[in-house]
Motif scaffolding. Structure first.
Motif, PDB file in Angstrom:
ATOM      1  N   PRO A 105      24.019  46.548  37.107  1.00  0.00           N
ATOM      2  CA  PRO A 105      25.050  46.123  36.153  1.00  0.00           C
ATOM      3  C   PRO A 105      25.438  47.215  35.171  1.00  0.00           C
ATOM      4  O   PRO A 105      26.609  47.286  34.752  1.00  0.00           O
ATOM      5  CB  PRO A 105      24.400  44.938  35.433  1.00  0.00           C
ATOM      6  N   SER A 106      24.488  48.070  34.797  1.00  0.00           N
ATOM      7  CA  SER A 106      24.770  49.112  33.815  1.00  0.00           C
ATOM      8  C   SER A 106      25.803  50.122  34.309  1.00  0.00           C
ATOM      9  O   SER A 106      26.425  50.822  33.513  1.00  0.00           O
ATOM     10  CB  SER A 106      23.474  49.852  33.446  1.00  0.00           C
ATOM     11  N   GLU A 107      25.987  50.197  35.622  1.00  0.00           N
ATOM     12  CA  GLU A 107      26.941  51.157  36.181  1.00  0.00           C
ATOM     13  C   GLU A 107      28.300  50.545  36.479  1.00  0.00           C
ATOM     14  O   GLU A 107      29.203  51.240  36.952  1.00  0.00           O
ATOM     15  CB  GLU A 107      26.355  51.777  37.461  1.00  0.00           C
ATOM     16  N   LEU A 108      28.458  49.242  36.202  1.00  0.00           N
ATOM     17  CA  LEU A 108      29.733  48.578  36.456  1.00  0.00           C
ATOM     18  C   LEU A 108      30.691  48.902  35.309  1.00  0.00           C
ATOM     19  O   LEU A 108      30.600  48.350  34.219  1.00  0.00           O
ATOM     20  CB  LEU A 108      29.521  47.070  36.573  1.00  0.00           C
ATOM     21  N   SER A 109      31.614  49.784  35.552  1.00  0.00           N
ATOM     22  CA  SER A 109      32.511  50.286  34.508  1.00  0.00           C
ATOM     23  C   SER A 109      33.846  49.550  34.529  1.00  0.00           C
ATOM     24  O   SER A 109      34.175  48.853  35.496  1.00  0.00           O
ATOM     25  CB  SER A 109      32.765  51.777  34.733  1.00  0.00           C
ATOM     26  N   PRO A 110      34.651  49.701  33.472  1.00  0.00           N
ATOM     27  CA  PRO A 110      36.002  49.139  33.496  1.00  0.00           C
ATOM     28  C   PRO A 110      36.821  49.639  34.676  1.00  0.00           C
ATOM     29  O   PRO A 110      37.637  48.894  35.228  1.00  0.00           O
ATOM     30  CB  PRO A 110      36.597  49.610  32.163  1.00  0.00           C
ATOM     31  N   GLU A 111      36.604  50.886  35.081  1.00  0.00           N
ATOM     32  CA  GLU A 111      37.316  51.415  36.246  1.00  0.00           C
ATOM     33  C   GLU A 111      36.935  50.658  37.511  1.00  0.00           C
ATOM     34  O   GLU A 111      37.783  50.359  38.357  1.00  0.00           O
ATOM     35  CB  GLU A 111      37.028  52.916  36.418  1.00  0.00           C
ATOM     36  N   HIS A 112      35.640  50.347  37.638  1.00  0.00           N
ATOM     37  CA  HIS A 112      35.207  49.557  38.790  1.00  0.00           C
ATOM     38  C   HIS A 112      35.830  48.165  38.764  1.00  0.00           C
ATOM     39  O   HIS A 112      36.272  47.649  39.791  1.00  0.00           O
ATOM     40  CB  HIS A 112      33.681  49.434  38.804  1.00  0.00           C
ATOM     41  N   LEU A 113      35.866  47.553  37.579  1.00  0.00           N
ATOM     42  CA  LEU A 113      36.426  46.214  37.461  1.00  0.00           C
ATOM     43  C   LEU A 113      37.916  46.211  37.785  1.00  0.00           C
ATOM     44  O   LEU A 113      38.428  45.258  38.391  1.00  0.00           O
ATOM     45  CB  LEU A 113      36.181  45.660  36.053  1.00  0.00           C
ATOM     46  N   LYS A 114      38.594  47.274  37.408  1.00  0.00           N
ATOM     47  CA  LYS A 114      40.005  47.387  37.772  1.00  0.00           C
ATOM     48  C   LYS A 114      40.155  47.479  39.284  1.00  0.00           C
ATOM     49  O   LYS A 114      41.060  46.876  39.883  1.00  0.00           O
ATOM     50  CB  LYS A 114      40.620  48.620  37.101  1.00  0.00           C
ATOM     51  N   GLN A 115      39.265  48.228  39.928  1.00  0.00           N
ATOM     52  CA  GLN A 115      39.314  48.359  41.376  1.00  0.00           C
ATOM     53  C   GLN A 115      39.018  47.018  42.061  1.00  0.00           C
ATOM     54  O   GLN A 115      39.631  46.686  43.079  1.00  0.00           O
ATOM     55  CB  GLN A 115      38.300  49.408  41.849  1.00  0.00           C
ATOM     56  N   GLY A 169      44.941  45.216  38.068  1.00  0.00           N
ATOM     57  CA  GLY A 169      45.482  45.080  36.723  1.00  0.00           C
ATOM     58  C   GLY A 169      44.939  46.123  35.764  1.00  0.00           C
ATOM     59  O   GLY A 169      44.036  46.896  36.082  1.00  0.00           O
ATOM     60  N   GLU A 170      45.494  46.111  34.572  1.00  0.00           N
ATOM     61  CA  GLU A 170      45.129  47.103  33.556  1.00  0.00           C
ATOM     62  C   GLU A 170      44.250  46.523  32.441  1.00  0.00           C
ATOM     63  O   GLU A 170      43.756  47.243  31.604  1.00  0.00           O
ATOM     64  CB  GLU A 170      46.407  47.695  32.929  1.00  0.00           C
ATOM     65  N   ASP A 171      44.080  45.198  32.434  1.00  0.00           N
ATOM     66  CA  ASP A 171      43.396  44.575  31.298  1.00  0.00           C
ATOM     67  C   ASP A 171      41.977  45.077  31.111  1.00  0.00           C
ATOM     68  O   ASP A 171      41.483  45.144  29.991  1.00  0.00           O
ATOM     69  CB  ASP A 171      43.364  43.047  31.482  1.00  0.00           C
ATOM     70  N   TRP A 172      41.288  45.428  32.212  1.00  0.00           N
ATOM     71  CA  TRP A 172      39.900  45.866  32.105  1.00  0.00           C
ATOM     72  C   TRP A 172      39.785  47.180  31.357  1.00  0.00           C
ATOM     73  O   TRP A 172      38.732  47.526  30.843  1.00  0.00           O
ATOM     74  CB  TRP A 172      39.298  45.993  33.494  1.00  0.00           C
ATOM     75  N   LEU A 173      40.876  47.960  31.308  1.00  0.00           N
ATOM     76  CA  LEU A 173      40.845  49.269  30.650  1.00  0.00           C
ATOM     77  C   LEU A 173      41.360  49.196  29.230  1.00  0.00           C
ATOM     78  O   LEU A 173      41.383  50.212  28.528  1.00  0.00           O
ATOM     79  CB  LEU A 173      41.678  50.275  31.459  1.00  0.00           C
ATOM     80  N   ALA A 174      41.780  48.018  28.798  1.00  0.00           N
ATOM     81  CA  ALA A 174      42.369  47.905  27.461  1.00  0.00           C
ATOM     82  C   ALA A 174      41.302  48.119  26.384  1.00  0.00           C
ATOM     83  O   ALA A 174      40.159  47.798  26.558  1.00  0.00           O
ATOM     84  CB  ALA A 174      43.010  46.516  27.308  1.00  0.00           C
ATOM     85  N   GLY A 191      38.159  41.754  50.971  1.00  0.00           N
ATOM     86  CA  GLY A 191      37.259  41.733  52.118  1.00  0.00           C
ATOM     87  C   GLY A 191      36.332  42.911  52.251  1.00  0.00           C
ATOM     88  O   GLY A 191      35.527  42.971  53.185  1.00  0.00           O
ATOM     89  N   HIS A 192      36.420  43.867  51.321  1.00  0.00           N
ATOM     90  CA  HIS A 192      35.563  45.048  51.343  1.00  0.00           C
ATOM     91  C   HIS A 192      34.593  45.017  50.162  1.00  0.00           C
ATOM     92  O   HIS A 192      34.883  44.413  49.121  1.00  0.00           O
ATOM     93  CB  HIS A 192      36.391  46.337  51.227  1.00  0.00           C
ATOM     94  N   ILE A 193      33.452  45.687  50.308  1.00  0.00           N
ATOM     95  CA  ILE A 193      32.574  45.961  49.176  1.00  0.00           C
ATOM     96  C   ILE A 193      33.054  47.256  48.529  1.00  0.00           C
ATOM     97  O   ILE A 193      33.071  48.304  49.170  1.00  0.00           O
ATOM     98  CB  ILE A 193      31.110  46.104  49.622  1.00  0.00           C
ATOM     99  N   VAL A 194      33.457  47.166  47.262  1.00  0.00           N
ATOM    100  CA  VAL A 194      33.981  48.341  46.573  1.00  0.00           C
ATOM    101  C   VAL A 194      33.043  48.802  45.457  1.00  0.00           C
ATOM    102  O   VAL A 194      33.252  49.867  44.869  1.00  0.00           O
ATOM    103  CB  VAL A 194      35.394  48.071  46.013  1.00  0.00           C
ATOM    104  N   PHE A 195      32.008  47.996  45.154  1.00  0.00           N
ATOM    105  CA  PHE A 195      30.973  48.410  44.205  1.00  0.00           C
ATOM    106  C   PHE A 195      29.664  47.765  44.614  1.00  0.00           C
ATOM    107  O   PHE A 195      29.619  46.601  44.997  1.00  0.00           O
ATOM    108  CB  PHE A 195      31.314  47.979  42.770  1.00  0.00           C
TER     109      PHE A 195
END
Length: 266
Positions: free
Chosen positions: A247-257, A261-266, A239-243
């Motif tokens: 698109p160029s600034e969307l990092s694996p860390e953001h996707l994890k947030q 899960g951990e898959d985005w950092l694999a 329910g919150h905006i977290v990013f």
């Protein structure tokens, strides 16, 4: 054959076609917020991809903006008009300028392509004309033009139920454009389409935004498509905006947030 969409200028220097969402909240049951104080703004020819896991409020956000559901609190301002303060006739008039492209197309299957596109003008007609579907010739001409621009010129008189999924979605986009909207929202427009057709629909939505100078908000599960075709990504979680950024600034860390899960950092 080129199907470039013609530009629709508003006659002034800066486009009034904009969307402001301020402290938007929605609760279906008391005390259980689905949207938790969302604030953002979009101006002119911008394509915004809204990503996030199922149940985080993406579709609820779009439905609040077009007032298919009632916000619990906050403001939604479309082209300078606060639609959360409207009701009755004034709300119906304002909603004419909010185009919607649906996941399951929402076409009238027994009607032809041209008749479905003309449905985008029903809100502009007197009730008797709308009931009889007596459209002005100017509207009919515009509908044929839009059908050609979305690449369906040869299908104008075919019934909607004879079309493929991608063709139906093109009809839905033309119908939304027929409203002469100040903003277009697309709710999972590619979820039932194959990969090639999904790319074509995203290309078309981006083209609509650029040539009509209007914001297009796309609720989408496919992160790769969002990064490829959207100018801006809004990532939602619980329910919150977290990013909110390019698109160029969307990092694996953001996707994890956003997704967990951990898959985005694999």
């Amino acid at each position: 054959m080129s199907h470039a969409i013609s530009k629709n200028h508003n006659g002034n220097g800066d486009s009034p076609r904009s969307l402001f969402v301020e402290n938007l909240e929605k609760a279906y049951t008391k005390g259980n917020l689905i949207l938790k104080g969302l604030t953002f703004e979009v101006h002119g020819e911008t394509t915004v991809g809204i990503i996030g896991p199922s149940g985080t409020g993406k579709s609820t956000l779009l439905r609040c903006i077009n007032r298919l559901i009632e916000p619990t609190s906050g403001k939604i301002i479309v082209a300078g008009q606060d639609i959360t303060s409207l009701s009755g006739t004034r709300l119906r008039l304002a909603r004419r300028h909010i185009g919607m492209v649906f996941q399951e197309f929402n076409l009238v299957e027994r009607l032809s392509v041209i008749e479905n596109v003309l449905c985008g003008r029903l809100g502009y007609l007197p009730s008797w004309r709308a009931w009889l579907r007596k459209f002005p010739q100017e509207d009919i001409n515009q509908a044929f033009k839009l059908i050609d621009q979305v690449g369906l010129g040869e299908f104008a008189t075919q019934r909607a139920d004879s079309l493929s999924g991608g063709q139906r979605q093109r009809v839905g986009i033309a119908r939304a454009m027929m409203q002469n909207p100040d903003v277009i929202m697309a709710d999972e427009p590619t979820s039932s389409l194959d990969p090639k057709t999904s790319v074509e629909i995203m290309e078309l939505l981006k083209q609509v935004s650029a040539t009509q100078h209007i914001p297009v908000l796309i609720n989408i599960h496919d992160v790769n498509l969002a990064q490829r075709f959207c100018d801006r990504i809004i990532g939602m979680s619980q329910g919150h905006i977290v990013f909110d950024g390019p698109p160029s600034e969307l990092s694996p860390e953001h996707l994890k947030q956003i997704y967990g899960g951990e898959d985005w950092l694999a």
